[in-house]
Enzyme design. Sequence first.
Site, PDB file in Angstrom:
ATOM      1  N   ASP A 135       1.010  -1.067  -0.053  1.00  0.00           N
ATOM      2  CA  ASP A 135      -0.086   0.056  -0.094  1.00  0.00           C
ATOM      3  C   ASP A 135       0.734   1.339   0.062  1.00  0.00           C
ATOM      4  O   ASP A 135       2.011   1.201   0.466  1.00  0.00           O
ATOM      5  CB  ASP A 135      -0.971  -0.012   1.150  1.00  0.00           C
ATOM      6  CG  ASP A 135      -0.137   0.063   2.575  1.00  0.00           C
ATOM      7  OD1 ASP A 135       0.780  -0.702   2.595  1.00  0.00           O
ATOM      8  OD2 ASP A 135      -0.448   0.840   3.469  1.00  0.00           O
ATOM      9  N   GLU A 187       0.139  -0.936   5.639  1.00  0.00           N
ATOM     10  CA  GLU A 187       1.342  -0.240   6.622  1.00  0.00           C
ATOM     11  C   GLU A 187       0.902   1.082   7.053  1.00  0.00           C
ATOM     12  O   GLU A 187       1.105   1.759   8.024  1.00  0.00           O
ATOM     13  CB  GLU A 187       2.607  -0.474   6.057  1.00  0.00           C
ATOM     14  CG  GLU A 187       3.864   0.025   7.225  1.00  0.00           C
ATOM     15  CD  GLU A 187       4.322   1.486   7.184  1.00  0.00           C
ATOM     16  OE1 GLU A 187       4.549   1.741   8.021  1.00  0.00           O
ATOM     17  OE2 GLU A 187       3.855   2.103   6.055  1.00  0.00           O
ATOM     18  N   ASP A 201      12.142  -0.902   5.229  1.00  0.00           N
ATOM     19  CA  ASP A 201      11.018   0.215   5.109  1.00  0.00           C
ATOM     20  C   ASP A 201      11.429   1.171   5.726  1.00  0.00           C
ATOM     21  O   ASP A 201      10.424   2.209   6.261  1.00  0.00           O
ATOM     22  CB  ASP A 201       9.660  -0.539   5.557  1.00  0.00           C
ATOM     23  CG  ASP A 201       8.542   0.424   5.083  1.00  0.00           C
ATOM     24  OD1 ASP A 201       8.514   1.173   4.147  1.00  0.00           O
ATOM     25  OD2 ASP A 201       7.670   0.568   5.832  1.00  0.00           O
TER      26      ASP A 201
END
Length: 456
Positions: free
Chosen positions: A85, A148, A173
Amino acid sequence: MDLKSLLKNDENEIIAKLQKAISFRSVREDDGSGYPYGQGVQDCLQYMLDLGRELGFRTVNVDNQVGWCEIGEGEEMVAVMGHLDVVPEGDGWTVPPYESVVKDGCIYGRGSTDNKGPVVAALYAMKAIREAGLPLKRRIRVLMGTNEETGSADMKYYLAHGGEVPVMGFTPDADYPVINGEKGLVTSTFAREWKQSGDIRIVKMVAGEAPNIVPEKAWVELSCSSAMADTICGSNMEKVRYLPVDGGVRIEAEGVSCHAASPWNGENAAGRLLLALRKLPLEGEVKEVVAFLADKIGMEHDGTSLGIKLYDEASGPLTLNMGVVTADENSVSLKLNYRYPVTFTGEDCIPVLEKQFADAGFERTAHIHKNALYMAPDSPLVKALTDVYVRCTGLDGTPICIGGGTYAKSIPNVLAFGTTFPGEVTRVHKSDESISIDHLMRNAEIIAEAMYALAQ
Ligand SMILES: [Zn+2]
Protein backbone atom coordinates in the site's frame (compact mmCIF):
# COMPACT_ATOMS: atom_id res chain seq x y z
CA MET A 1 27.83 -17.39 -9.42
CA ASP A 2 27.57 -14.98 -6.50
CA LEU A 3 24.32 -13.33 -5.47
CA LYS A 4 25.33 -9.93 -6.83
CA SER A 5 26.04 -11.32 -10.32
CA LEU A 6 22.81 -13.33 -10.34
CA LEU A 7 20.87 -10.20 -9.45
CA LYS A 8 22.69 -8.24 -12.13
CA ASN A 9 21.43 -10.78 -14.70
CA ASP A 10 17.88 -9.98 -13.62
CA GLU A 11 18.30 -6.20 -13.56
CA ASN A 12 16.05 -5.44 -16.53
CA GLU A 13 13.36 -7.75 -15.22
CA ILE A 14 13.55 -6.22 -11.73
CA ILE A 15 13.08 -2.76 -13.24
CA ALA A 16 10.16 -3.86 -15.43
CA LYS A 17 8.35 -5.64 -12.58
CA LEU A 18 8.81 -2.67 -10.28
CA GLN A 19 7.45 -0.35 -12.96
CA LYS A 20 4.37 -2.52 -13.25
CA ALA A 21 3.95 -2.66 -9.45
CA ILE A 22 4.10 1.15 -9.24
CA SER A 23 1.37 1.44 -11.90
CA PHE A 24 -1.26 0.20 -9.40
CA ARG A 25 -2.59 3.11 -7.36
CA SER A 26 -2.61 1.06 -4.18
CA VAL A 27 -3.97 3.76 -1.91
CA ARG A 28 -6.39 2.56 0.74
CA GLU A 29 -9.97 3.21 -0.36
CA ASP A 30 -13.30 2.26 1.10
CA ASP A 31 -14.65 1.69 -2.39
CA GLY A 32 -17.21 -1.04 -1.81
CA SER A 33 -15.09 -3.53 -3.77
CA GLY A 34 -15.32 -6.01 -0.90
CA TYR A 35 -11.54 -6.12 -0.55
CA PRO A 36 -10.17 -5.04 2.82
CA TYR A 37 -8.32 -1.96 1.53
CA GLY A 38 -9.93 -1.46 -1.88
CA GLN A 39 -9.46 -2.55 -5.47
CA GLY A 40 -6.13 -0.75 -6.12
CA VAL A 41 -4.39 -2.39 -3.17
CA GLN A 42 -5.92 -5.73 -4.12
CA ASP A 43 -4.72 -5.51 -7.73
CA CYS A 44 -1.17 -4.81 -6.61
CA LEU A 45 -1.22 -7.71 -4.15
CA GLN A 46 -2.57 -10.04 -6.82
CA TYR A 47 0.10 -8.91 -9.26
CA MET A 48 2.89 -9.55 -6.76
CA LEU A 49 1.53 -12.99 -5.82
CA ASP A 50 1.32 -13.89 -9.51
CA LEU A 51 4.91 -12.74 -9.91
CA GLY A 52 5.95 -14.89 -6.95
CA ARG A 53 4.25 -17.92 -8.52
CA GLU A 54 5.90 -17.16 -11.87
CA LEU A 55 9.27 -17.13 -10.12
CA GLY A 56 8.53 -20.59 -8.72
CA PHE A 57 7.88 -19.74 -5.07
CA ARG A 58 5.24 -21.22 -2.81
CA THR A 59 2.68 -18.44 -2.51
CA VAL A 60 -0.24 -17.91 -0.16
CA ASN A 61 -2.84 -15.17 -0.01
CA VAL A 62 -4.03 -14.66 3.57
CA ASP A 63 -7.55 -13.35 2.91
CA ASN A 64 -6.31 -10.41 0.82
CA GLN A 65 -4.62 -8.91 3.90
CA VAL A 66 -1.12 -10.32 3.49
CA GLY A 67 0.47 -12.32 0.72
CA TRP A 68 3.60 -14.34 1.12
CA CYS A 69 6.15 -16.15 -1.04
CA GLU A 70 8.52 -18.76 0.33
CA ILE A 71 11.45 -21.02 -0.54
CA GLY A 72 13.39 -23.69 1.33
CA GLU A 73 12.65 -26.34 3.90
CA GLY A 74 12.99 -26.55 7.65
CA GLU A 75 11.17 -26.07 10.91
CA GLU A 76 12.06 -22.41 11.24
CA MET A 77 11.33 -19.47 8.98
CA VAL A 78 13.03 -16.11 8.51
CA ALA A 79 11.12 -13.24 6.94
CA VAL A 80 11.59 -10.12 4.93
CA MET A 81 8.54 -7.95 5.39
CA GLY A 82 7.39 -5.13 3.16
CA HIS A 83 4.16 -3.43 2.17
CA LEU A 84 2.36 -2.76 -1.09
CA ASP A 85 0.00 0.00 0.00
CA VAL A 86 1.06 3.59 -0.59
CA VAL A 87 0.09 7.02 0.70
CA PRO A 88 -1.95 9.22 -1.67
CA GLU A 89 0.16 10.90 -4.35
CA GLY A 90 -0.62 14.49 -3.29
CA ASP A 91 0.31 17.53 -5.34
CA GLY A 92 3.49 18.90 -6.83
CA TRP A 93 4.63 16.05 -9.10
CA THR A 94 6.73 16.92 -12.15
CA VAL A 95 6.07 13.44 -13.63
CA PRO A 96 2.88 11.33 -13.50
CA PRO A 97 2.96 9.47 -10.14
CA TYR A 98 1.86 6.04 -11.48
CA GLU A 99 3.62 5.82 -14.84
CA SER A 100 7.04 4.73 -13.58
CA VAL A 101 8.94 7.28 -15.64
CA VAL A 102 12.67 6.52 -15.83
CA LYS A 103 14.80 9.66 -15.80
CA ASP A 104 18.48 10.18 -15.00
CA GLY A 105 18.88 6.60 -13.79
CA CYS A 106 15.90 6.81 -11.43
CA ILE A 107 12.45 5.21 -11.48
CA TYR A 108 9.83 7.78 -10.44
CA GLY A 109 6.54 6.93 -8.82
CA ARG A 110 4.55 6.69 -5.63
CA GLY A 111 5.77 3.62 -3.78
CA SER A 112 9.06 3.31 -5.68
CA THR A 113 10.99 3.51 -2.39
CA ASP A 114 8.13 3.10 0.08
CA ASN A 115 7.88 0.18 -0.30
CA LYS A 116 7.41 -1.54 -3.66
CA GLY A 117 11.03 -1.23 -4.79
CA PRO A 118 12.36 -3.09 -1.74
CA VAL A 119 9.59 -5.75 -2.01
CA VAL A 120 10.38 -6.47 -5.67
CA ALA A 121 14.09 -6.50 -4.73
CA ALA A 122 13.31 -9.02 -1.98
CA LEU A 123 11.53 -11.39 -4.40
CA TYR A 124 14.51 -11.35 -6.77
CA ALA A 125 16.92 -11.69 -3.85
CA MET A 126 15.11 -14.91 -2.96
CA LYS A 127 15.31 -16.06 -6.58
CA ALA A 128 19.07 -15.42 -6.59
CA ILE A 129 19.53 -17.48 -3.43
CA ARG A 130 17.67 -20.39 -4.99
CA GLU A 131 19.62 -20.12 -8.25
CA ALA A 132 22.93 -19.98 -6.39
CA GLY A 133 21.98 -23.29 -4.80
CA LEU A 134 22.96 -22.00 -1.38
CA PRO A 135 22.24 -24.40 1.50
CA LEU A 136 19.46 -23.17 3.79
CA LYS A 137 18.69 -24.31 7.32
CA ARG A 138 15.56 -22.23 7.49
CA ARG A 139 12.77 -21.31 5.10
CA ILE A 140 12.85 -17.77 3.69
CA ARG A 141 9.55 -15.94 3.37
CA VAL A 142 8.76 -12.57 1.80
CA LEU A 143 5.76 -11.18 3.65
CA MET A 144 3.82 -8.61 1.64
CA GLY A 145 1.44 -6.49 3.68
CA THR A 146 -1.27 -4.16 2.42
CA ASN A 147 -2.02 -1.76 5.27
CA GLU A 148 1.23 -0.34 6.65
CA GLU A 149 0.39 3.27 5.91
CA THR A 150 -2.92 3.37 7.73
CA GLY A 151 -2.54 1.22 10.82
CA SER A 152 -0.88 -2.15 10.03
CA ALA A 153 -4.14 -4.02 10.54
CA ASP A 154 -2.81 -6.42 7.87
CA MET A 155 -0.17 -7.88 10.20
CA LYS A 156 -2.61 -7.98 13.11
CA TYR A 157 -4.86 -10.05 10.87
CA TYR A 158 -2.00 -12.31 9.82
CA LEU A 159 -0.99 -12.99 13.44
CA ALA A 160 -4.60 -13.42 14.60
CA HIS A 161 -5.28 -15.96 11.85
CA GLY A 162 -2.42 -18.34 12.54
CA GLY A 163 0.23 -16.58 10.47
CA GLU A 164 3.63 -18.07 11.27
CA VAL A 165 5.93 -15.82 13.30
CA PRO A 166 9.45 -15.70 11.89
CA VAL A 167 12.33 -16.65 14.18
CA MET A 168 14.14 -13.59 12.80
CA GLY A 169 13.43 -11.06 10.13
CA PHE A 170 13.73 -7.52 8.87
CA THR A 171 11.67 -4.93 7.07
CA PRO A 172 13.43 -2.80 4.44
CA ASP A 173 11.01 0.06 5.07
CA ALA A 174 13.17 2.64 6.87
CA ASP A 175 16.88 3.48 7.04
CA TYR A 176 20.29 1.82 7.16
CA PRO A 177 22.07 0.68 9.20
CA VAL A 178 19.95 -1.68 11.28
CA ILE A 179 17.46 0.02 13.62
CA ASN A 180 17.71 -2.00 16.85
CA GLY A 181 15.40 0.23 18.89
CA GLU A 182 12.21 2.20 18.35
CA LYS A 183 10.81 4.28 21.17
CA GLY A 184 7.39 3.53 22.62
CA LEU A 185 4.83 5.81 21.06
CA VAL A 186 1.69 7.25 22.62
CA THR A 187 -0.77 9.61 20.96
CA SER A 188 -3.64 10.73 23.15
CA THR A 189 -6.44 13.26 22.94
CA PHE A 190 -7.66 14.90 26.14
CA ALA A 191 -10.73 17.09 26.32
CA ARG A 192 -12.84 18.84 28.91
CA GLU A 193 -15.66 21.33 29.10
CA TRP A 194 -15.28 24.55 31.01
CA LYS A 195 -17.44 27.29 32.38
CA GLN A 196 -15.99 30.73 31.87
CA SER A 197 -16.14 33.52 34.41
CA GLY A 198 -14.45 36.87 34.99
CA ASP A 199 -13.67 39.72 32.62
CA ILE A 200 -11.43 37.77 30.24
CA ARG A 201 -13.04 34.97 28.25
CA ILE A 202 -11.61 32.66 25.62
CA VAL A 203 -13.63 32.88 22.40
CA LYS A 204 -11.45 30.66 20.25
CA MET A 205 -7.98 29.14 20.43
CA VAL A 206 -6.15 27.26 17.67
CA ALA A 207 -2.65 25.79 17.76
CA GLY A 208 -0.93 23.16 15.70
CA GLU A 209 -2.03 20.77 12.97
CA ALA A 210 -0.98 17.25 13.92
CA PRO A 211 0.13 15.46 17.08
CA ASN A 212 3.49 14.50 15.56
CA ILE A 213 4.48 18.05 14.54
CA VAL A 214 5.68 20.78 16.89
CA PRO A 215 3.27 23.72 16.32
CA GLU A 216 4.67 26.71 14.52
CA LYS A 217 1.75 29.06 15.17
CA ALA A 218 -0.84 29.48 17.89
CA TRP A 219 -3.47 32.13 18.49
CA VAL A 220 -6.30 32.92 20.82
CA GLU A 221 -9.13 35.42 20.69
CA LEU A 222 -10.26 36.84 24.00
CA SER A 223 -13.29 38.92 24.82
CA CYS A 224 -12.87 41.45 27.60
CA SER A 225 -13.58 45.05 28.62
CA SER A 226 -11.79 47.76 26.69
CA ALA A 227 -9.81 48.72 29.80
CA MET A 228 -8.60 45.12 30.14
CA ALA A 229 -7.83 45.03 26.42
CA ASP A 230 -5.62 48.08 26.83
CA THR A 231 -3.80 46.43 29.73
CA ILE A 232 -3.29 43.14 27.86
CA CYS A 233 -2.07 44.93 24.74
CA GLY A 234 0.54 46.64 26.90
CA SER A 235 2.04 43.22 27.73
CA ASN A 236 5.36 42.20 26.37
CA MET A 237 6.66 38.72 25.75
CA GLU A 238 9.20 37.48 23.24
CA LYS A 239 7.67 36.01 20.05
CA VAL A 240 4.14 36.92 21.21
CA ARG A 241 1.98 39.63 19.65
CA TYR A 242 -0.95 41.32 21.40
CA LEU A 243 -3.45 42.82 18.95
CA PRO A 244 -6.58 44.80 19.79
CA VAL A 245 -9.72 43.43 18.06
CA ASP A 246 -13.41 44.23 18.26
CA GLY A 247 -14.54 43.41 21.80
CA GLY A 248 -11.22 42.12 23.01
CA VAL A 249 -7.71 41.00 22.13
CA ARG A 250 -6.07 38.55 19.79
CA ILE A 251 -2.81 37.00 20.97
CA GLU A 252 -0.49 35.27 18.51
CA ALA A 253 2.50 33.17 19.48
CA GLU A 254 5.24 32.09 17.16
CA GLY A 255 7.19 28.84 17.35
CA VAL A 256 9.51 26.73 15.25
CA SER A 257 8.02 23.63 13.65
CA CYS A 258 9.81 20.27 13.56
CA HIS A 259 9.02 16.57 13.93
CA ALA A 260 7.79 15.49 17.34
CA ALA A 261 10.46 12.77 17.56
CA SER A 262 13.16 15.43 17.91
CA PRO A 263 11.33 18.33 19.57
CA TRP A 264 14.57 19.97 20.70
CA ASN A 265 14.88 21.21 17.11
CA GLY A 266 11.74 23.31 17.47
CA GLU A 267 9.86 25.70 19.75
CA ASN A 268 6.28 24.93 20.68
CA ALA A 269 3.99 27.84 19.80
CA ALA A 270 1.09 26.28 21.76
CA GLY A 271 3.23 26.15 24.89
CA ARG A 272 4.32 29.74 24.38
CA LEU A 273 0.73 30.90 23.98
CA LEU A 274 -0.30 29.11 27.18
CA LEU A 275 2.56 30.77 29.05
CA ALA A 276 1.35 34.15 27.76
CA LEU A 277 -2.22 33.36 28.87
CA ARG A 278 -0.91 32.24 32.26
CA LYS A 279 0.21 35.82 32.96
CA LEU A 280 -3.26 37.28 32.45
CA PRO A 281 -5.75 37.74 35.32
CA LEU A 282 -7.97 34.84 34.25
CA GLU A 283 -10.53 33.41 36.63
CA GLY A 284 -12.29 30.18 37.51
CA GLU A 285 -12.02 27.02 35.44
CA VAL A 286 -10.21 28.70 32.56
CA LYS A 287 -7.55 29.92 34.96
CA GLU A 288 -7.15 26.41 36.41
CA VAL A 289 -6.86 24.72 33.04
CA VAL A 290 -4.44 27.28 31.60
CA ALA A 291 -2.30 27.07 34.75
CA PHE A 292 -2.27 23.27 34.54
CA LEU A 293 -1.20 23.18 30.90
CA ALA A 294 1.29 26.03 31.19
CA ASP A 295 2.91 24.74 34.38
CA LYS A 296 2.92 21.01 33.57
CA ILE A 297 3.91 21.31 29.91
CA GLY A 298 4.46 24.86 28.64
CA MET A 299 7.51 24.81 26.41
CA GLU A 300 8.89 21.59 27.92
CA HIS A 301 9.47 18.62 25.64
CA ASP A 302 10.83 16.05 28.10
CA GLY A 303 7.97 15.63 30.57
CA THR A 304 9.90 16.98 33.58
CA SER A 305 7.00 18.83 35.22
CA LEU A 306 4.60 15.98 34.48
CA GLY A 307 7.01 13.66 36.30
CA ILE A 308 7.64 11.41 33.31
CA LYS A 309 11.18 12.45 32.44
CA LEU A 310 12.82 9.17 31.36
CA TYR A 311 16.15 8.48 29.72
CA ASP A 312 18.29 5.56 28.61
CA GLU A 313 21.69 5.28 26.97
CA ALA A 314 20.34 3.34 24.00
CA SER A 315 17.77 5.85 22.79
CA GLY A 316 18.02 9.06 24.81
CA PRO A 317 15.21 11.03 26.48
CA LEU A 318 11.46 10.70 26.53
CA THR A 319 10.05 13.31 24.18
CA LEU A 320 6.73 15.06 24.62
CA ASN A 321 4.87 17.18 22.10
CA MET A 322 1.68 19.17 22.66
CA GLY A 323 0.83 18.99 18.98
CA VAL A 324 -2.67 20.42 18.79
CA VAL A 325 -4.64 22.64 21.15
CA THR A 326 -8.10 23.95 20.36
CA ALA A 327 -10.63 25.71 22.54
CA ASP A 328 -13.84 27.67 22.37
CA GLU A 329 -16.21 29.19 24.88
CA ASN A 330 -17.34 25.81 26.18
CA SER A 331 -14.49 23.36 25.88
CA VAL A 332 -10.80 22.74 25.37
CA SER A 333 -9.04 19.80 23.77
CA LEU A 334 -5.45 18.82 23.09
CA LYS A 335 -3.51 16.12 21.30
CA LEU A 336 -0.31 14.90 22.90
CA ASN A 337 2.36 12.76 21.30
CA TYR A 338 5.01 11.28 23.54
CA ARG A 339 7.75 8.75 22.94
CA TYR A 340 9.43 6.88 25.77
CA PRO A 341 12.93 5.35 25.64
CA VAL A 342 13.34 1.79 24.36
CA THR A 343 14.19 0.09 27.66
CA PHE A 344 11.04 1.39 29.38
CA THR A 345 7.39 0.37 29.08
CA GLY A 346 4.17 2.33 28.83
CA GLU A 347 3.57 1.57 32.52
CA ASP A 348 6.51 3.82 33.37
CA CYS A 349 4.83 6.97 32.04
CA ILE A 350 1.25 6.56 30.78
CA PRO A 351 -0.49 6.18 34.18
CA VAL A 352 1.49 9.09 35.68
CA LEU A 353 0.53 11.43 32.85
CA GLU A 354 -3.07 10.29 32.68
CA LYS A 355 -3.71 10.70 36.40
CA GLN A 356 -2.75 14.37 36.19
CA PHE A 357 -5.05 15.02 33.23
CA ALA A 358 -7.87 13.19 34.99
CA ASP A 359 -7.27 15.24 38.15
CA ALA A 360 -7.42 18.40 36.01
CA GLY A 361 -10.86 17.40 34.79
CA PHE A 362 -9.88 16.05 31.37
CA GLU A 363 -11.31 12.99 29.76
CA ARG A 364 -9.17 10.88 27.42
CA THR A 365 -11.14 10.71 24.17
CA ALA A 366 -8.61 8.92 21.93
CA HIS A 367 -5.52 6.85 22.59
CA ILE A 368 -2.99 4.94 20.52
CA HIS A 369 -0.06 3.17 22.17
CA LYS A 370 2.66 1.27 20.37
CA ASN A 371 5.14 -0.48 22.63
CA ALA A 372 8.84 0.20 22.40
CA LEU A 373 10.99 -2.22 20.42
CA TYR A 374 14.54 -3.06 21.40
CA MET A 375 17.14 -5.72 20.68
CA ALA A 376 20.58 -5.45 22.26
CA PRO A 377 23.47 -4.66 19.90
CA ASP A 378 24.98 -8.12 20.60
CA SER A 379 21.78 -10.05 19.79
CA PRO A 380 22.08 -12.49 16.85
CA LEU A 381 19.75 -10.58 14.52
CA VAL A 382 21.40 -7.19 15.09
CA LYS A 383 24.86 -8.69 14.66
CA ALA A 384 23.94 -10.58 11.49
CA LEU A 385 22.37 -7.55 9.79
CA THR A 386 25.20 -5.26 10.88
CA ASP A 387 27.79 -7.69 9.49
CA VAL A 388 26.01 -7.88 6.14
CA TYR A 389 25.69 -4.10 5.91
CA VAL A 390 29.35 -3.47 6.67
CA ARG A 391 30.47 -6.22 4.30
CA CYS A 392 28.31 -4.96 1.41
CA THR A 393 28.82 -1.20 1.84
CA GLY A 394 32.00 -0.61 3.83
CA LEU A 395 30.03 1.99 5.80
CA ASP A 396 29.71 2.44 9.57
CA GLY A 397 27.22 -0.20 10.73
CA THR A 398 26.66 0.92 14.33
CA PRO A 399 22.98 0.14 15.00
CA ILE A 400 20.64 3.05 15.66
CA CYS A 401 17.60 3.74 17.83
CA ILE A 402 14.87 6.02 16.54
CA GLY A 403 11.94 7.97 17.95
CA GLY A 404 9.56 6.94 15.19
CA GLY A 405 7.77 3.66 14.73
CA THR A 406 8.25 1.35 11.74
CA TYR A 407 6.49 -1.68 10.31
CA ALA A 408 8.82 -3.81 12.47
CA LYS A 409 6.60 -3.13 15.48
CA SER A 410 3.73 -5.02 13.91
CA ILE A 411 5.24 -8.52 14.22
CA PRO A 412 7.67 -10.13 16.70
CA ASN A 413 11.38 -10.78 16.04
CA VAL A 414 11.67 -8.26 13.21
CA LEU A 415 13.78 -5.10 12.93
CA ALA A 416 13.82 -2.32 10.38
CA PHE A 417 16.87 -2.54 8.11
CA GLY A 418 17.18 -0.22 5.10
CA THR A 419 16.66 0.90 2.54
CA THR A 420 17.64 4.57 2.76
CA PHE A 421 21.36 5.14 3.20
CA PRO A 422 22.68 7.80 5.57
CA GLY A 423 22.50 11.18 3.83
CA GLU A 424 20.38 9.92 0.95
CA VAL A 425 17.31 11.88 -0.21
CA THR A 426 14.28 9.76 -1.20
CA ARG A 427 11.18 12.01 -1.06
CA VAL A 428 9.18 9.26 0.62
CA HIS A 429 5.56 10.42 1.10
CA LYS A 430 6.33 13.55 -0.98
CA SER A 431 5.96 14.47 -4.64
CA ASP A 432 8.46 13.00 -7.11
CA GLU A 433 9.25 9.96 -4.95
CA SER A 434 11.87 7.93 -6.80
CA ILE A 435 14.42 5.17 -6.48
CA SER A 436 17.69 5.12 -8.36
CA ILE A 437 18.31 1.91 -10.25
CA ASP A 438 21.75 1.72 -8.70
CA HIS A 439 20.19 2.00 -5.26
CA LEU A 440 17.56 -0.62 -6.09
CA MET A 441 20.24 -3.10 -7.16
CA ARG A 442 22.47 -2.37 -4.15
CA ASN A 443 19.47 -3.01 -1.97
CA ALA A 444 18.63 -6.25 -3.72
CA GLU A 445 22.17 -7.42 -2.99
CA ILE A 446 22.06 -6.40 0.69
CA ILE A 447 18.62 -8.00 1.11
CA ALA A 448 19.85 -11.24 -0.53
CA GLU A 449 22.97 -11.38 1.65
CA ALA A 450 20.90 -10.66 4.76
CA MET A 451 18.29 -13.30 3.89
CA TYR A 452 21.02 -15.84 3.41
CA ALA A 453 22.80 -14.86 6.64
CA LEU A 454 19.59 -15.32 8.63
CA ALA A 455 18.65 -18.59 6.92
CA GLN A 456 21.96 -20.31 7.58
ZN1 LIG B 1 6.66 2.23 4.25
